[in-house]
Design an enzyme around this catalytic site. Structure first.
Site: not given
Length: 888
Positions: A62-63, A250-251, A338, A684
């Site tokens: 994503k980043t 983002d997010e 998420q 994770r």
DNA sequence: CAGCGTTCCATTTTT
DNA sequence: TGGAACGCTG
């Protein structure tokens, strides 16, 4: 570029494809940064025009997409760095993006002035136009302490019993209004009544007024006031709309209504159109609880500043929003799976409705996971597939199968900690780095047991989270001094330090100061100046006041001549603050002095005091790296965005992992959020995920037996290994025996695969492997046991519960057929009945007498969507979902 | 104003 | 059970 204002009146063209094709053709040849992107990532990077939603599952890069996209925009010359708005939630994320863009494009990062958190960017905009929202450009950003202190005063001034209506509660309420983009006048009467018998809204208004006189803004205001600014001053809005050629978020799944509105305003090509207001109406409708929308349609639905030239739209119209003009180039990246911050105002709906909000939006899914093994992803995907409200993604592993997710059990939490400790030591012996190991818990009380154990073992660990640097008392005190130097009118800062260190100016003195300040309409420090020379004040406090005022005069005079860090040192010394801690003999005094030094040292990096204050309020964060290698212990929430080779997930028990409170208060939506939390936990892990649950846990001091989490049942057999814990402490047979009895006593036979696996693991009965295949994602109702009610004798499906309407009948047949005891008719989980934000209005209203299966009779105190606050005759005040109630 | 006893509460937490 | 926050007392 053509006049954006004019363009907005043209029919909405589809997002032009030509641009991206050209970009692709060009990029293919000359963009090294595009190398190594997979096709979906590449599409996400290269689709520059219009609205794009990138659904980026855990570990899918994503980043990388976000940063590469920015690099791409810059390198194509589509926009200058200063024309890109890029928002994140945390400073950490912003920092990481800056670093990574820097690595790609070099110097240009410095020229990305609009890359930051929602709040820091909001603050930046607000300072530029402060006077338009009745603030001065140097307004103070309040922290939570200040906020509470202020509210306490207001509550006291209203003669409200602060015991019964704590300021904390009001702060939360105001916060939640702000999260939903509601200013005091937009809070409907019904909802405004939730605090102190109807005075909530007035207190909110009074609070806002007080903030203005203090020249202060709280965190919520940084967004809400910006929105107000944009709405009331279209010319200002237009300026930013024109400036920002590209918007990146983002997010996105974590955005709340206010942030959504903020983005919407900026993403419009122009302001002041009917379409724009329609959107606001739509959002306001979504934000307002349904019951109140019904009570007071006008206030709940209308935009804050109705434009007389516009026809009023009926509520019916706003439900189905007219399409907007073409949105700007906005790219939102997020993962609905998420979304774990619903409880603090995040609206999953924002991401779920993206293509509705931005018609013609392109949705790109990133499903190739580069982080975890196939077993881990298989387990996580299967689990999350039990959620209904999701856009749907299937993570695929690009790596190897790896090891199965290990599920183990222990008698109690102490033993669980012991087992984890042993496993970690073993991993350590095998050469694993402790940095690559994490323990992720649902609630922070779980941490303690691990810490205790690790201390005993001498195993280095690090707790992530906890109080932030700038939340520490000494930092706040020091900051208050500096704030007051910077801004004499900062009464809250004055109150904080007036008697720190002790100057003999206690409550009584402060009260007098308040009275005088109010009478004269001056800041507290001016009142102090007056009282410092007044004969009416006793000599001792008079001298103290005089000295204090003189000190601040002195420091303020030095402000322009001394470097601000030196000034800070002088302030801390001359005020006696440093000395106070030097004399303090408590264990943490040394650490506090250390923190103060760190504070002063960190000031060097800033140009001036103002810049520094801004930084601390908005940016300064906790992770000042400890360098030694250690196991990380943190909450699941804190773990979002991180990854480790090995992850321990203890405490997968009913009531803890689907947390009881989440279930009680948010029902089905709550359950789904808990499941996302579990999903975040598993994802994770890069190589190993180890889940455990215990039979007995101490809650509030007393031992409680617990059942394995339903989420265990939702893990697919083929990706899971049930492992019997080694060591043999405590006697597992016993544990299971007793738990089995307990279960039987509840009358809810525990025959789910997770349970049966557990049985098997200690050599219990064998089961048909087909059992597992019955656990299908499309069978959610069957997996859900009623948590609360089934424990009551005769609980379960009864008159108090609505049937699980419109759900596929769960396939119980197979499990009965394979010899397990027949299960009862599907019981609805509390959540089944619960509202999503767009759900049906509650049938109850304030004052109704109601009956609850578990809590008995009560009266409705407040209505918030389908969530009701009930004062029960016997059980006290509780928040419950309305479907659990009958009219009495 | 400090010190002590009492009471109340007990997910998650960024900015 | 344990802590924080509050109120009372010296």
């Amino acid at each position: 570029m053509s006049d954006p204002f004019k363009r907005s009146f043209e029919p909405a063209p589809p997002a032009p494809a030509a641009g991206s094709i050209t970009a692709r053709a060009r990029g293919a040849h000359r963009a090294p940064y595009l190398e190594g992107l997979n096709p979906e990532q590449r599409e996400a990077v290269e689709t520059l025009d219009g609205a794009v939603l990138v659904l980026a599952g855990a570990g899918t890069g994503k980043t990388r997409v976000l940063t590469t996209r920015i690099a791409h925009i810059l390198s194509l010359g589509r926009a200058r760095a200063s024309e890109i708005l890029s928002v994140t939630f945390t400073n950490k994320a912003a920092r990481e993006m800056k670093t990574r863009i820097g690595a790609m494009v070099g110097e240009a990062v410095e020229g990305m002035p609009w890359l930051g958190t929602f709040h820091s960017i909001g603050a930046k905009i607000l300072r530029r136009h402060a006077e338009l929202v009745n603030l001065k450009p140097d307004f103070t950003i309040l922290d939570v302490d200040d906020q509470i202190r202020l509210l306490k005063q207001l509550i006291a001034a209203e003669n409200i019993d602060e015991k019964r209506w704590p300021a904390r509660l009001l702060a939360n309420q105001i916060d939640s209004w702000k999260n939903r983009g509601l200013s005091p006048d937009q809070v409907s009467a019904g909802e405004g009544a939730t605090f102190a018998n109807g005075r909530g809204r007035d207190l909110y208004a009074a609070y806002q007024a007080r903030l203005k006189t203090l020249n202060a803004a709280d965190f919520g205001d940084l967004l809400l006031e910006t929105i107000r600014l944009f709405r009331q001053h279209p010319e200002v809005l237009r300026q930013y709309q024109t400036r920002f050629k590209y918007i990146l978020v983002d997010e996105y799944q974590d955005t709340n209504v206010a942030q959504y509105l903020w983005l919407r305003l900026l993403a419009q090509r122009t302001s002041g159109t009917a379409a724009a207001d329609l959107v606001l109406r739509d959002a306001a409708l979504r934000a307002a609880p349904q019951d109140e929308a019904r009570e007071e349609p006008a206030s709940a639905i209308s935009a804050p500043t109705p434009r007389p030239e516009e026809p009023a739209h009926s509520a019916g119209v706003s439900k189905d929003v007219a399409p907007l003009g073409p949105p700007k180039n906005i790219c939102c990246v997020g993962d609905d799976d998420q979304s774990i911050y619903g409880w603090r105002g995040a609206e999953v709906d924002n991401i779920l409705r993206f293509d509705h909000d931005f018609p013609g939006a392109k949705v790109i899914r990133l499903e190739r996971n580069y982080r975890s093994t196939a077993h881990i992803l298989g387990a996580a995907s299967h689990l999350i597939a039990h959620n209904e409200g999701r856009l749907g993604k299937t993570l695929r592993s690009e790596g190897e199968a790896g090891e199965r997710v290990v599920v183990s059990t222990a008698w109690d939490s102490e033993e669980e900690a012991r087992a984890v400790g042993e496993e970690i030591e073993q991993l350590q012996r095998q050469g694993h780095r402790l940095d690559e190991i994490a323990i992720l818990v649902r609630a922070s009380f779980q941490m303690r047991e691990f810490e205790d154990r690790f201390v005993t073992l001498g195993l280095p660990y690090r707790v992530i989270g906890g109080p932030r640097f700038y939340e520490r008392a000494e930092i706040r005190d020091a900051m208050a001094y500096l704030r007051l130097v910077n801004q004499p009118a900062d009464d809250l800062a004055f109150e904080r330090i007036v008697n720190v260190p002790k100057r003999g100016l206690g409550d009584a003195a402060l009260q007098n100061l308040h009275d005088l300040a109010r009478a004269r309409g001056v800041p507290l420090i001016e009142a102090a100046r007056a009282m410092g020379t007044s004969e009416a004040v006793k000599p001792k406090p008079r001298a103290a006041l005089r000295d204090l005022v003189a000190a601040f005069d002195r420091w303020r005079a030095q402000r322009d001549t001394l470097p601000h860090n030196e000034l800070a040192e002088i302030v801390l010394d001359e005020s006696g603050y440093t000395e106070m801690w030097q004399k303090d003999r408590s264990a943490d005094a040394a650490g506090r002095l250390e923190n103060l030094k760190e504070l002063v040292r960190s000031m060097e990096e800033f140009e001036n005091l103002q810049g520094f204050l801004e930084h601390v309020a908005l940016v300064m964060d906790t992770d000042r790296g400890e360098d030694h290698e250690a196991v990380s212990i943190m909450t699941l929430h804190a773990a979002k965005g991180l990854e480790f080779d090995t992850v321990f997930l203890p405490g997968w028990e009913e009531g803890l992992l689907p947390h009881q409170r989440s279930l009680d208060e948010n029902g089905r939506a709550g359950l789904e959020e808990e499941r996302r939390l579990a999903h975040v936990g598993i994802t994770r892990a890069r190589k190993n995920a180890r889940i455990s649950f215990v039979s007995n846990r101490r809650i509030h001091g007393s031992w409680t037996s617990s059942l394995p989490s339903r989420f265990l049942d939702e893990l697919p057999e083929q990706h899971v290994e049930v492992r019997e814990a080694k060591g043999g402490f405590g006697g597992y047979g016993n544990a299971y025996g007793s738990r089995f009895d307990t279960t039987a006593a509840f009358g809810s036979s525990y025959t789910t695969p997770g349970w049966r696996r557990a049985q098997k693991s200690r050599g219990g009965f064998e089961e048909d492997p087909h059992e597992y295949s019955q656990v299908e994602p499309d069978e959610p109702a069957g997996r859900m046991r009623d948590v609360g009610a089934s424990r009551a004798p005769g609980g379960g499906t009864n008159g108090a519960f609505k049937p699980a309407a419109a759900r596929p009948a769960p396939s119980f047949a197979a499990s009965s057929a394979s010899g397990t005891p027949p299960r009862r008719a599907p019981v609805t989980i509390e959540g089944e009945l619960v509202a999503r934000s767009t759900g049906a209005p509650s049938a109850f209203s304030r004052g109704d007498r109601v009956f609850h299966q578990k809590f008995g009779y009560g009266r409705v105190r407040a209505v918030d969507g389908n969530k009701l606050t009930i004062q029960f005759d016997k059980a006290g005040e509780k928040k419950v979902v309305d479907s659990f109630l009958n009219k009495a």
